[in-house]
Write a protein that holds these residues in place. Structure first.
Motif, PDB file in Angstrom:
ATOM      1  N   GLY A  29       0.785  -1.223   0.000  1.00 54.58           N
ATOM      2  CA  GLY A  29       0.000   0.000   0.000  1.00 54.58           C
ATOM      3  C   GLY A  29       0.821   1.279   0.000  1.00 54.58           C
ATOM      4  N   ASN A  30       2.141   1.146  -0.152  1.00 50.76           N
ATOM      5  CA  ASN A  30       3.041   2.319  -0.200  1.00 50.76           C
ATOM      6  C   ASN A  30       2.727   3.300   0.929  1.00 50.76           C
ATOM      7  OD1 ASN A  30       5.038   4.083  -1.024  1.00 50.76           O
ATOM      8  ND2 ASN A  30       3.872   4.909  -2.744  1.00 50.76           N
ATOM      9  N   LYS A  31       2.812   2.807   2.149  1.00 53.13           N
ATOM     10  CA  LYS A  31       2.484   3.615   3.329  1.00 53.13           C
ATOM     11  C   LYS A  31       3.390   4.840   3.485  1.00 53.13           C
ATOM     12  CE  LYS A  31       0.662  -0.348   5.921  1.00 53.13           C
ATOM     13  NZ  LYS A  31       0.952  -1.430   4.976  1.00 53.13           N
ATOM     14  N   TYR A  32       4.556   4.818   2.829  1.00 52.47           N
ATOM     15  CA  TYR A  32       5.504   5.927   2.975  1.00 52.47           C
ATOM     16  C   TYR A  32       5.381   6.942   1.839  1.00 52.47           C
ATOM     17  CZ  TYR A  32       7.186   2.388   6.156  1.00 52.47           C
ATOM     18  OH  TYR A  32       7.243   1.433   7.138  1.00 52.47           O
ATOM     19  N   HIS A  33       4.413   6.712   0.948  1.00 52.04           N
ATOM     20  CA  HIS A  33       4.085   7.663  -0.135  1.00 52.04           C
ATOM     21  C   HIS A  33       5.310   8.011  -0.985  1.00 52.04           C
ATOM     22  CE1 HIS A  33       0.290   7.964   1.968  1.00 52.04           C
ATOM     23  NE2 HIS A  33       0.908   8.398   3.055  1.00 52.04           N
ATOM     24  N   LEU A  34       6.073   6.976  -1.336  1.00 55.46           N
ATOM     25  CA  LEU A  34       7.251   7.189  -2.163  1.00 55.46           C
ATOM     26  C   LEU A  34       6.889   7.162  -3.647  1.00 55.46           C
ATOM     27  CD1 LEU A  34       9.933   4.887  -0.474  1.00 55.46           C
ATOM     28  CD2 LEU A  34       9.478   7.295  -0.027  1.00 55.46           C
ATOM     29  N   LYS A  35       7.676   7.831  -4.453  1.00 53.85           N
ATOM     30  CA  LYS A  35       7.590   7.688  -5.896  1.00 53.85           C
ATOM     31  C   LYS A  35       8.620   6.653  -6.313  1.00 53.85           C
ATOM     32  CE  LYS A  35       5.837  12.299  -7.089  1.00 53.85           C
ATOM     33  NZ  LYS A  35       6.080  13.527  -7.886  1.00 53.85           N
ATOM     34  N   GLY A  36       8.180   5.649  -7.050  1.00 53.54           N
ATOM     35  CA  GLY A  36       9.092   4.583  -7.429  1.00 53.54           C
ATOM     36  C   GLY A  36       9.355   3.633  -6.274  1.00 53.54           C
ATOM     37  N   LEU A  37      10.507   2.947  -6.324  1.00 52.63           N
ATOM     38  CA  LEU A  37      10.874   1.948  -5.317  1.00 52.63           C
ATOM     39  C   LEU A  37      12.252   2.264  -4.752  1.00 52.63           C
ATOM     40  CD1 LEU A  37       9.733  -1.182  -7.352  1.00 52.63           C
ATOM     41  CD2 LEU A  37       8.643  -0.347  -5.282  1.00 52.63           C
ATOM     42  N   ASP A  38      12.478   1.842  -3.520  1.00 57.87           N
ATOM     43  CA  ASP A  38      13.777   2.066  -2.893  1.00 57.87           C
ATOM     44  C   ASP A  38      14.073   0.919  -1.937  1.00 57.87           C
ATOM     45  OD1 ASP A  38      16.165   3.296  -2.422  1.00 57.87           O
ATOM     46  OD2 ASP A  38      15.325   5.140  -1.582  1.00 57.87           O
ATOM     47  N   ILE A  39      15.345   0.776  -1.556  1.00 57.09           N
ATOM     48  CA  ILE A  39      15.778  -0.290  -0.652  1.00 57.09           C
ATOM     49  C   ILE A  39      16.480   0.330   0.556  1.00 57.09           C
ATOM     50  CG2 ILE A  39      17.082  -2.431  -0.410  1.00 57.09           C
ATOM     51  CD1 ILE A  39      17.156  -2.610  -3.474  1.00 57.09           C
ATOM     52  N   TYR A  40      16.111  -0.166   1.740  1.00 59.63           N
ATOM     53  CA  TYR A  40      16.777   0.212   2.984  1.00 59.63           C
ATOM     54  C   TYR A  40      17.310  -1.074   3.621  1.00 59.63           C
ATOM     55  CZ  TYR A  40      14.723   4.887   2.678  1.00 59.63           C
ATOM     56  OH  TYR A  40      14.387   6.155   2.278  1.00 59.63           O
ATOM     57  N   PHE A  41      18.620  -1.147   3.854  1.00 57.72           N
ATOM     58  CA  PHE A  41      19.242  -2.395   4.285  1.00 57.72           C
ATOM     59  C   PHE A  41      19.315  -2.498   5.812  1.00 57.72           C
ATOM     60  CE2 PHE A  41      20.868  -1.914  -0.051  1.00 57.72           C
ATOM     61  CZ  PHE A  41      20.531  -3.168  -0.561  1.00 57.72           C
ATOM     62  N   PHE A  42      19.158  -3.745   6.307  1.00 59.70           N
ATOM     63  CA  PHE A  42      19.218  -3.979   7.758  1.00 59.70           C
ATOM     64  C   PHE A  42      20.165  -5.114   8.143  1.00 59.70           C
ATOM     65  CE2 PHE A  42      15.165  -5.911   6.215  1.00 59.70           C
ATOM     66  CZ  PHE A  42      15.506  -7.257   6.328  1.00 59.70           C
ATOM     67  N   ASN A  43      20.644  -5.911   7.193  1.00 64.68           N
ATOM     68  CA  ASN A  43      21.576  -7.002   7.491  1.00 64.68           C
ATOM     69  C   ASN A  43      22.702  -7.039   6.473  1.00 64.68           C
ATOM     70  OD1 ASN A  43      20.317  -8.194   9.714  1.00 64.68           O
ATOM     71  ND2 ASN A  43      19.151  -9.654   8.478  1.00 64.68           N
ATOM     72  N   VAL A  44      23.918  -7.294   6.957  1.00 62.68           N
ATOM     73  CA  VAL A  44      24.989  -7.740   6.085  1.00 62.68           C
ATOM     74  C   VAL A  44      25.395  -9.109   6.611  1.00 62.68           C
ATOM     75  CG1 VAL A  44      26.763  -6.518   7.454  1.00 62.68           C
ATOM     76  CG2 VAL A  44      27.270  -7.291   5.128  1.00 62.68           C
ATOM     77  N   PHE A  45      25.516 -10.079   5.701  1.00 62.41           N
ATOM     78  CA  PHE A  45      25.830 -11.451   6.111  1.00 62.41           C
ATOM     79  C   PHE A  45      27.073 -11.915   5.370  1.00 62.41           C
ATOM     80  CE2 PHE A  45      25.325 -16.102   6.104  1.00 62.41           C
ATOM     81  CZ  PHE A  45      25.153 -16.305   7.467  1.00 62.41           C
ATOM     82  N   PHE A  46      28.111 -12.289   6.152  1.00 67.69           N
ATOM     83  CA  PHE A  46      29.380 -12.760   5.591  1.00 67.69           C
ATOM     84  C   PHE A  46      29.290 -14.276   5.432  1.00 67.69           C
ATOM     85  CE2 PHE A  46      30.326  -8.882   8.057  1.00 67.69           C
ATOM     86  CZ  PHE A  46      30.788  -8.078   7.029  1.00 67.69           C
ATOM     87  N   ILE A  47      29.121 -14.721   4.201  1.00 68.90           N
ATOM     88  CA  ILE A  47      28.778 -16.119   3.939  1.00 68.90           C
ATOM     89  C   ILE A  47      29.903 -17.073   4.322  1.00 68.90           C
ATOM     90  CG2 ILE A  47      28.202 -17.746   2.086  1.00 68.90           C
ATOM     91  CD1 ILE A  47      26.725 -15.397   0.704  1.00 68.90           C
ATOM     92  N   LYS A  48      31.148 -16.719   4.038  1.00 67.25           N
ATOM     93  CA  LYS A  48      32.263 -17.612   4.367  1.00 67.25           C
ATOM     94  C   LYS A  48      32.343 -17.853   5.871  1.00 67.25           C
ATOM     95  CE  LYS A  48      37.226 -18.295   3.626  1.00 67.25           C
ATOM     96  NZ  LYS A  48      38.474 -17.737   3.025  1.00 67.25           N
ATOM     97  N   LYS A  49      32.137 -16.806   6.661  1.00 65.27           N
ATOM     98  CA  LYS A  49      32.170 -16.942   8.125  1.00 65.27           C
ATOM     99  C   LYS A  49      30.834 -17.419   8.674  1.00 65.27           C
ATOM    100  CE  LYS A  49      33.414 -12.666   9.019  1.00 65.27           C
ATOM    101  NZ  LYS A  49      33.842 -11.468   9.794  1.00 65.27           N
TER     102      LYS A  49
END
Length: 371
Positions: free
Chosen positions: A259-279
Motif C-alpha cells: 500500500g506504499n504507506k511511505y508515499h514514495l515515488k518509485g521503489l527504494d531499498i533500505y538495508f538492515f543485514n549484512v551477512f558474511f557467507i564464508k564466516k
C-alpha cells in the motif's frame, strides 16, 4: 519456526474499566481480552497468536467474518492480541505440557501478506510457460516430454540459497527469558519498515536477488530485479567486495508494495543485514553502516545506538510507538539488537540462527492497518 498456538499459563488477570463481562489477561508477554471468569491466574490454556489462521470448524465459527484470522483488535479501549482457548479445544489424547506447540495439532496456518510471492513459491520447480504463449498452444506442446522438461528447467524461480539465512524477526512478547538474560546489554534499535524483504547476494561469482522465500529469475520487469539494476548493485558488489561471498538484506518499499504507506515515488531499498557467507556470520551495526556507505546505499533508520536493554515487555512495546522517520506516518515498530553480535545457543528461543535480534511491533500500527 514460529509457534502460532501453544499451551501457556495465564500470568495475570486485570479488570477493564466499564467492562463487566470481559477482563485483561497476560500470557507470555501478550495482553489480550478474555471472558470474565473463564480463566484464573496460573491456569493453563491454549494461546493462539495474531497472524494465526484457524481451520473452518464449528468451534472457530465466530471468526468467520475475519476469514478465521486472528488480528490485533481493541475491545472497550483495551488492545487485545491473540485468543485464549480452554484446554478442552485439544484432542482428548493430547499430552498436556506447558509450552507445548499445538499449531499442527489444531491445523493452524500462518497468515502471509505476500500473496504474489506465495503463488510464485508454489510454482517453484513446476512448469511455467511464457506469458506470450496462448493456452491452446501450451496444451499442445505439453504433450511432448522434451518440451515439458525444457520449460521445467527454465521456469526461473528457485529455492532460497541455503548458505544465507532467511529474514525474520521474533516478536518480543515470546522472549521474556531472553530479555531477562540480556537485560542491561548495550543495544541499538532501528525502525522496522513495512515493505517486502529483499536479499541480494554474491556467491562464487554468481550475483542474485531473492524475495523472502525465492531466488528470483533475472527479469528487468520484476520489481525486485528492476530496483537492484537501477541501483547498479551488481557492479557495486564486484567493485566493493571483489570475489567475497556476501549478502545484503533489506526492505524494498514504495509504489505497489504494502500500500506504499511511505508515499514514495518509485521503489527504494533500505538495508538492515549484512551477512558474511564464508564466516556464516552477521555483521554488527558498524559493519552494516560501513558496507552501505561503501555501496552508497541506505540503512534502515537507526533510532538509537546506545540503548540499555530493558526486560519489560510493556516498555519495549511502548518504544515501538511513534512516527516513521521516512514521512511521519505511523511507525510499524522497531528491531532491537546488541551492539556486539550475540548468538545464544542455550535458551532455544524462536530466533533466526540463534541471533539475539527481535522486533517490537507498534500495536497502533496493527490496529490502523487491520493486522
Amino acid at each position: 519456526m514460529r509457534n502460532l498456538a501453544s499451551i501457556q499459563r495465564i500470568g495475570n488477570l486485570e479488570p477493564i474499566q466499564n467492562a463487566d463481562a470481559i477482563e485483561k489477561a497476560t500470557v507470555l508477554g501478550w495482553q489480550l481480552v478474555v471472558k470474565k471468569g473463564e480463566f484464573s491466574i496460573n491456569d493453563l490454556c491454549v494461546y493462539c497468536e495474531i497472524d494465526s489462521i484457524l481451520p473452518e470448524k464449528l468451534e472457530f465459527e465466530f471468526l468467520r467474518e475475519r476469514k478465521f484470522r486472528i488480528k490485533t483488535i481493541k475491545l472497550r479501549g483495551q488492545i487485545s492480541q491473540g485468543i485464549c482457548f480452554p484446554l478442552s479445544i485439544l484432542p482428548a489424547k493430547t499430552k498436556i505440557a506447558e509450552n507445548l506447540d499445538v499449531t499442527e495439532i489444531l491445523g493452524i496456518k500462518k497468515w502471509e501478506p505476500y500473496q504474489d510471492e506465495q503463488r510464485c513459491l508454489k510454482q517453484t520447480g513446476k512448469i511455467m510457460y511464457p506469458k506470450w504463449m496462448p493456452q491452446w498452444i501450451q496444451r499442445i506442446v505439453h504433450n511432448f516430454k522434451f518440451i515439458r522438461e525444457y520449460y521445467r528447467q527454465n521456469s526461473g524461480q528457485k529455492s532460497f540459497p541455503s548458505l544465507i539465512p532467511k529474514t525474520d524477526e521474533t516478536r518480543v512478547q515470546v522472549l521474556q527469558l531472553l530479555i531477562d538474560k540480556y537485560k542491561g546489554v548495550k543495544c541499538y534499535f532501528t525502525e522496522k519498515l513495512d515493505g517486502s524483504s529483499i536479499t541480494i547476494y554474491q556467491i562464487n561469482g554468481k550475483f542474485g536477488v531473492c524475495s523472502r522465500n525465492i531466488d528470483l529469475k533475472r527479469d528487468e520487469t520484476d520489481k525486485f530485479w528492476k530496483t537492484v539494476l537501477e541501483h547498479d548493485l551488481e557492479s557495486k558488489f564486484k567493485k566493493v567486495f571483489g570475489d567475497e561471498n556476501i549478502a545484503l538484506q533489506g526492505e524494498l518499499i514504495g509504489e505497489g508494495i504494502q500500500g506504499n504507506k511511505y508515499h514514495l515515488k518509485g521503489l527504494d531499498i533500505y538495508f538492515f543485514n549484512v551477512f558474511f557467507i564464508k564466516k556464516y556470520a552477521y555483521g554488527n551495526m558498524n559493519e552494516l553502516i560501513e558496507v552501505c556507505k561503501n555501496l552508497n546505499e541506505k540503512t534502515v533508520p537507526i533510532l538509537q545506538n546506545d540503548y540499555e536493554l530493558s526486560n519489560s515487555v510493556p516498555e519495549l512495546v511502548e518504544l515501538s510507538k511513534g512516527q516513521s522517520i521516512l514521512n511521519g506516518t505511523l511507525r510499524e515498530g522497531i528491531v532491537i539488537r546488541p551492539l556486539v553480535e550475540i548468538e545464544d545457543n542455550e535458551l532455544h528461543c524462536q530466533l533466526v540462527k540463534n541471533r539475539v535480534s527481535f522486533k517490537s511491533v507498534n500495536p497502533e500500527f496493527l490496529l490502523k492497518y487491520g493486522e
